[in-house]
Design an enzyme around this catalytic site. Sequence first.
Site, PDB file in Angstrom:
ATOM      1  N   THR A 148       0.822  -1.215   0.000  1.00 51.48           N
ATOM      2  CA  THR A 148       0.000   0.000   0.000  1.00 51.48           C
ATOM      3  C   THR A 148       0.858   1.268   0.000  1.00 51.48           C
ATOM      4  O   THR A 148       2.038   1.249   0.330  1.00 51.48           O
ATOM      5  CB  THR A 148      -0.941   0.018   1.222  1.00 51.48           C
ATOM      6  OG1 THR A 148      -0.168   0.023   2.420  1.00 51.48           O
ATOM      7  CG2 THR A 148      -1.866  -1.186   1.213  1.00 51.48           C
ATOM      8  N   ASP A 149       0.214   2.370  -0.355  1.00 46.43           N
ATOM      9  CA  ASP A 149       0.888   3.664  -0.349  1.00 46.43           C
ATOM     10  C   ASP A 149       0.493   4.436   0.905  1.00 46.43           C
ATOM     11  O   ASP A 149      -0.161   3.891   1.800  1.00 46.43           O
ATOM     12  CB  ASP A 149       0.563   4.444  -1.626  1.00 46.43           C
ATOM     13  CG  ASP A 149      -0.927   4.760  -1.782  1.00 46.43           C
ATOM     14  OD1 ASP A 149      -1.696   4.635  -0.805  1.00 46.43           O
ATOM     15  OD2 ASP A 149      -1.321   5.140  -2.901  1.00 46.43           O
ATOM     16  N   ALA A 150       0.865   5.686   0.970  1.00 44.29           N
ATOM     17  CA  ALA A 150       0.586   6.503   2.155  1.00 44.29           C
ATOM     18  C   ALA A 150      -0.907   6.673   2.410  1.00 44.29           C
ATOM     19  O   ALA A 150      -1.319   6.930   3.542  1.00 44.29           O
ATOM     20  CB  ALA A 150       1.259   7.873   2.009  1.00 44.29           C
ATOM     21  N   VAL A 207      -4.019   2.527   0.172  1.00 50.03           N
ATOM     22  CA  VAL A 207      -4.517   1.734  -0.949  1.00 50.03           C
ATOM     23  C   VAL A 207      -3.323   1.115  -1.675  1.00 50.03           C
ATOM     24  O   VAL A 207      -2.180   1.557  -1.519  1.00 50.03           O
ATOM     25  CB  VAL A 207      -5.375   2.576  -1.931  1.00 50.03           C
ATOM     26  CG1 VAL A 207      -6.610   3.132  -1.233  1.00 50.03           C
ATOM     27  CG2 VAL A 207      -4.566   3.696  -2.551  1.00 50.03           C
TER      28      VAL A 207
END
Length: 152
Positions: A27-29, A32
Amino acid sequence: MHASTPPAPVEGKRLFSLPVRVYYEDTDAGGVVYYANYLKFCERARTEVLRAAGFEQNRLLAEQDILFVVRAVQADYLRSAALDDLLEVRTTIARLGHASLNFVQQICCGGKTIFAAHITIACIRASTKRPTPIPSAVRALFATLVETDERH
C-alpha cells in the site's frame, strides 16, 4: 504479496486464478494498493501459470539463452484495493505469436474487476537482447494454455 497456492483453472477453461492478499508493504501513504503493485501481482500470476504448466524460465535461460520480457502494457485501473483485501488475479493467454504472446489479466476483489490489463511478452535471446522465435517445445506448451473462446 506471497502466493501460497498454485493457480487453478477457472470453470474448466484456460483461465487461471491466483489468490493474492494485500499486505501493508503493497500500500501507499493513503492505505490503498500502490499502482505499480498491480503489475507485480500480474507478473507473479503469469509466472505461476507457466510454472504450473511445467515451464521454468531459469532453465530456458541456462539451456537455450532465451528470456521473456514485457514489451507492452495496456492497463485500466478501475477501483482501488486496500490493506487485507483478498484479490484474485485471473490470467489467460489470448494470442500466441511467432516471437511473442499476449496475456489478458484481471484483478478482482469481492467478485468485481478492479484492474484489467493486456500485456505483450516478447521472446529474446539473452546474449543479444534481440527478438527470437519462441522455441518449438515452448510454443507447444504455450499453445495448450491459449484461450480458444470463439467470442474473442
